[in-house]
Design an enzyme around this catalytic site. Structure first.
Site, PDB file in Angstrom:
ATOM      1  N   ILE A  24      23.942 -20.356  25.807  1.00  0.00           N
ATOM      2  CA  ILE A  24      24.361 -20.209  26.934  1.00  0.00           C
ATOM      3  C   ILE A  24      25.690 -18.878  26.808  1.00  0.00           C
ATOM      4  CG2 ILE A  24      26.513 -21.062  29.224  1.00  0.00           C
ATOM      5  CD1 ILE A  24      24.696 -23.753  27.326  1.00  0.00           C
ATOM      6  N   ASP A  43      32.352 -15.097  18.511  1.00  0.00           N
ATOM      7  CA  ASP A  43      31.553 -15.863  17.578  1.00  0.00           C
ATOM      8  C   ASP A  43      32.408 -15.974  15.838  1.00  0.00           C
ATOM      9  OD1 ASP A  43      28.441 -16.891  18.791  1.00  0.00           O
ATOM     10  OD2 ASP A  43      29.180 -17.377  16.748  1.00  0.00           O
ATOM     11  N   VAL A  65      37.581 -21.163  16.201  1.00  0.00           N
ATOM     12  CA  VAL A  65      38.228 -21.520  16.946  1.00  0.00           C
ATOM     13  C   VAL A  65      38.659 -22.431  16.842  1.00  0.00           C
ATOM     14  CG1 VAL A  65      36.967 -20.817  18.756  1.00  0.00           C
ATOM     15  CG2 VAL A  65      36.370 -22.969  18.260  1.00  0.00           C
ATOM     16  N   TYR A 151      31.203 -37.959  21.678  1.00  0.00           N
ATOM     17  CA  TYR A 151      30.548 -36.310  22.540  1.00  0.00           C
ATOM     18  C   TYR A 151      30.574 -36.758  23.843  1.00  0.00           C
ATOM     19  CZ  TYR A 151      27.771 -32.773  24.207  1.00  0.00           C
ATOM     20  OH  TYR A 151      26.904 -31.813  24.524  1.00  0.00           O
ATOM     21  N   VAL A 184      19.178 -28.290  28.221  1.00  0.00           N
ATOM     22  CA  VAL A 184      19.299 -26.663  27.959  1.00  0.00           C
ATOM     23  C   VAL A 184      18.653 -26.508  26.790  1.00  0.00           C
ATOM     24  CG1 VAL A 184      20.259 -24.427  28.115  1.00  0.00           C
ATOM     25  CG2 VAL A 184      21.171 -26.283  29.172  1.00  0.00           C
TER      26      VAL A 184
END
Length: 254
Positions: A24, A43, A65, A151, A184
Site C-alpha cells: 500500500i 522505508d 520507525v 493487532y 489486501v
C-alpha cells in the site's frame, strides 16, 4: 488551476510516505506523485524505497520507525505537507498463546512508532499551519476474530490516537485521518493469502466477494491528502469492499 478541476491536484506539495517500499505504501507514493506531489519514499528496506522512488521521480530515504531519533530527523530534514504511514506487523495467535515478547513487538511498531511519527511530523505541520496526516488502520479497529486480538487492539488504539491528533492539530490547519482497509494482497497478509481455505473465506466475507489490490487504496490516500477533503478530519475511511457492512454472506431464499 482553479475550480473543481484542481480538487485532487497536489502540485507544489511534499509527501512523505513511510512504508513506501512495497504494498500500500508503494502505491500511495505512486498515486501522490501522479497527482503532482514530490514524494519522499521512506522505508527500512532502502533498495525497495529506491525502486519506488525511481518509478515516481521521488527520493528514497532509509528509515526505521522503531528509532525515535531517526523519525525526528526525517521530519526535520524532509518537512511534509502530506504524511502517509503504513508500517505495521501482526502475530496471529490467540490471546492465551501470546508471549510477552510478541505482544511488545506488535505494540511497539503498530502503536508506539505511530505515536512517534505523528508527533514528529505533526509538530512541523502545526508550526507551518497546514498539512494532512494519513495513517493506515484496519477493519480490525472495529471488528475482530480469534487470533487477531493484539493487532486489533493496536489498530483501535491508532484510530483514537489519530482522532486525538485531529482534535489537537485542527485549530492549526492540520487534518488527520485514518484509512481502514479490508483484506489486501500485501506482504503483511501473505501468511493467510497462501492458504487457499483462508483466502477463499476472506474473499467471501466482503460484499464484493474478493480481496483488494494495494492500488485500490491509492484513491483514498489522494482524496485525504488533497483539497477535496479540506473539511475532512478525525475520520476513518473504510476501504473494505463492504466487509464491515455485511454480517455474514448467507443469502436466504425468497
Amino acid at each position: 488551476m482553479t475550480g473543481y478541476e484542481g480538487l485532487f491536484r497536489l502540485d507544489g506539495r511534499r509527501a512523505v510516505v513511510i512504508g513506501a517500499g512495497s504494498g500500500i505504501g508503494r502505491e500511495s507514493a505512486l498515486a501522490l506523485s501522479a497527482h503532482g506531489a514530490s514524494v519522499v519514499c521512506a522505508d527500512r528496506d532502502l533498495p525497495a524505497a529506491e525502486g519506488t522512488a525511481e518509478r515516481c521521480g521521488g527520493t528514497a530515504r532509509l528509515l526505521d520507525v522503531l528509532d525515535p531519533g531517526a523519525v525526528r530527523a526525517c521530519a526535520e530534514e524532509a518537512p511534509a505537507d502530506v504524511l502517509v504511514f503504513t508500517a505495521a506487523t501482526n502475530v496471529r495467535k490467540r490471546l492465551l498463546d501470546y508471549s510477552g515478547e510478541e505482544f511488545a513487538r506488535v505494540v511497539e511498531l503498530n502503536l508506539r512508532a505511530s505515536f512517534d511519527v505523528v508527533r514528529a511530523f505533526g509538530a512541523g505541520m502545526v508550526e507551518r499551519g497546514h498539512g494532512s496526516i494519513i495513517g493506515f488502520a484496519s477493519i480490525r479497529a472495529s471488528v475482530t476474530e480469534p487470533g487477531q486480538g493484539v493487532y486489533s487492539a493496536t489498530k483501535a488504539g491508532l484510530v483514537q490516537l489519530l482522532r486525538t491528533a485531529a482534535a489537537e492539530f485542527g485549530p492549526h490547519g492540520v487534518r488527520v485521518n485514518a484509512v481502514a482497509p479490508g483484506v489486501v494482497e500485501t506482504p503483511l497478509t501473505r501468511q493467510i493469502k497462501d492458504n487457499p481455505a483462508w483466502y477463499d473465506a476472506y474473499a467471501a466475507k466482503s460484499a464484493l466477494g474478493r480481496w483488494a489490490q494495494p492500488q485500490e487504496m491509492a484513491g483514498a490516500v489522494v482524496y485525504l491528502a488533497s483539497d477535496a477533503a479540506s473539511f475532512v478530519t478525525g475520520s476513518v475511511l473504510y476501504v473494505d469492499g463492504g466487509w464491515t457492512a455485511v454480517d455474514g454472506r448467507f443469502d436466504p431464499p425468497n
